[in-house]
Design a protein around this motif. Sequence first.
Motif, PDB file in Angstrom:
ATOM      1  N   ARG A   8      34.308  39.991  41.313  1.00 42.15           N
ATOM      2  CA  ARG A   8      33.776  39.278  42.478  1.00 42.15           C
ATOM      3  C   ARG A   8      34.454  39.769  43.756  1.00 42.15           C
ATOM      4  O   ARG A   8      33.796  40.074  44.749  1.00 42.15           O
ATOM      5  CB  ARG A   8      33.977  37.772  42.325  1.00 42.15           C
ATOM      6  N   LEU A  13      32.618  39.412  47.578  1.00 36.06           N
ATOM      7  CA  LEU A  13      31.988  38.096  47.610  1.00 36.06           C
ATOM      8  C   LEU A  13      33.025  36.988  47.497  1.00 36.06           C
ATOM      9  O   LEU A  13      34.001  37.116  46.759  1.00 36.06           O
ATOM     10  CB  LEU A  13      31.002  37.947  46.445  1.00 36.06           C
ATOM     11  N   LEU A  18      28.979  33.966  45.742  1.00 33.50           N
ATOM     12  CA  LEU A  18      28.502  34.252  44.386  1.00 33.50           C
ATOM     13  C   LEU A  18      27.774  33.042  43.826  1.00 33.50           C
ATOM     14  O   LEU A  18      26.708  33.181  43.211  1.00 33.50           O
ATOM     15  CB  LEU A  18      29.665  34.653  43.473  1.00 33.50           C
ATOM     16  N   VAL A  21      24.267  32.897  45.211  1.00 38.80           N
ATOM     17  CA  VAL A  21      23.399  33.935  44.652  1.00 38.80           C
ATOM     18  C   VAL A  21      22.883  33.553  43.265  1.00 38.80           C
ATOM     19  O   VAL A  21      21.718  33.776  42.946  1.00 38.80           O
ATOM     20  CB  VAL A  21      24.130  35.297  44.596  1.00 38.80           C
ATOM     21  N   ILE A  22      23.751  32.956  42.440  1.00 38.49           N
ATOM     22  CA  ILE A  22      23.331  32.661  41.061  1.00 38.49           C
ATOM     23  C   ILE A  22      22.904  31.216  40.847  1.00 38.49           C
ATOM     24  O   ILE A  22      22.513  30.844  39.754  1.00 38.49           O
ATOM     25  CB  ILE A  22      24.405  33.077  40.037  1.00 38.49           C
ATOM     26  N   LYS A  43      23.227  32.226  32.326  1.00 40.48           N
ATOM     27  CA  LYS A  43      23.754  32.628  33.632  1.00 40.48           C
ATOM     28  C   LYS A  43      24.361  34.031  33.619  1.00 40.48           C
ATOM     29  O   LYS A  43      24.508  34.659  34.661  1.00 40.48           O
ATOM     30  CB  LYS A  43      24.822  31.642  34.118  1.00 40.48           C
ATOM     31  N   ALA A  46      22.518  36.976  35.443  1.00 41.72           N
ATOM     32  CA  ALA A  46      22.519  36.825  36.898  1.00 41.72           C
ATOM     33  C   ALA A  46      23.888  37.147  37.486  1.00 41.72           C
ATOM     34  O   ALA A  46      23.983  37.780  38.542  1.00 41.72           O
ATOM     35  CB  ALA A  46      22.095  35.409  37.289  1.00 41.72           C
ATOM     36  N   ILE A  47      24.944  36.724  36.803  1.00 43.87           N
ATOM     37  CA  ILE A  47      26.302  37.024  37.270  1.00 43.87           C
ATOM     38  C   ILE A  47      26.518  38.538  37.257  1.00 43.87           C
ATOM     39  O   ILE A  47      26.999  39.124  38.235  1.00 43.87           O
ATOM     40  CB  ILE A  47      27.355  36.321  36.403  1.00 43.87           C
ATOM     41  N   ALA A  50      24.558  40.242  40.027  1.00 44.02           N
ATOM     42  CA  ALA A  50      25.133  39.984  41.348  1.00 44.02           C
ATOM     43  C   ALA A  50      26.384  40.818  41.583  1.00 44.02           C
ATOM     44  O   ALA A  50      26.690  41.178  42.729  1.00 44.02           O
ATOM     45  CB  ALA A  50      25.461  38.498  41.496  1.00 44.02           C
ATOM     46  N   LEU A  51      27.095  41.141  40.518  1.00 41.80           N
ATOM     47  CA  LEU A  51      28.340  41.897  40.636  1.00 41.80           C
ATOM     48  C   LEU A  51      28.173  43.369  40.258  1.00 41.80           C
ATOM     49  O   LEU A  51      29.156  44.111  40.194  1.00 41.80           O
ATOM     50  CB  LEU A  51      29.423  41.246  39.765  1.00 41.80           C
ATOM     51  N   SER A  52      26.941  43.788  40.002  1.00 38.29           N
ATOM     52  CA  SER A  52      26.632  45.183  39.641  1.00 38.29           C
ATOM     53  C   SER A  52      27.491  45.674  38.479  1.00 38.29           C
ATOM     54  O   SER A  52      28.124  46.732  38.555  1.00 38.29           O
ATOM     55  CB  SER A  52      26.798  46.100  40.855  1.00 38.29           C
TER      56      SER A  52
END
Length: 63
Positions: A8, A13, A18, A21-22, A43, A46-47, A50-52
């Motif tokens: 993160r 972020l 974060l 976003v999720i 989840k 999505a996590i 969001a963190l690539s």
Amino acid sequence: MNGLEARRKAAGLTQAALAHVIGVSQSSIASWEAGSYYPTADKLPAIAAALSCTIDDLYNVPA
């Protein structure tokens, strides 16, 4: 989720960003990072997105 906080921060972020976003609360992110609770399986994608990173990456501290 040993790698969540490091990933993160590397993504630039905040916990609040974060969470937004999720679709969870900031306190959820804090609990996950502290190891008090873990996110539900739904989840994880999505996590990771969001963190690539991959879902596996979330469980490992980056080198």
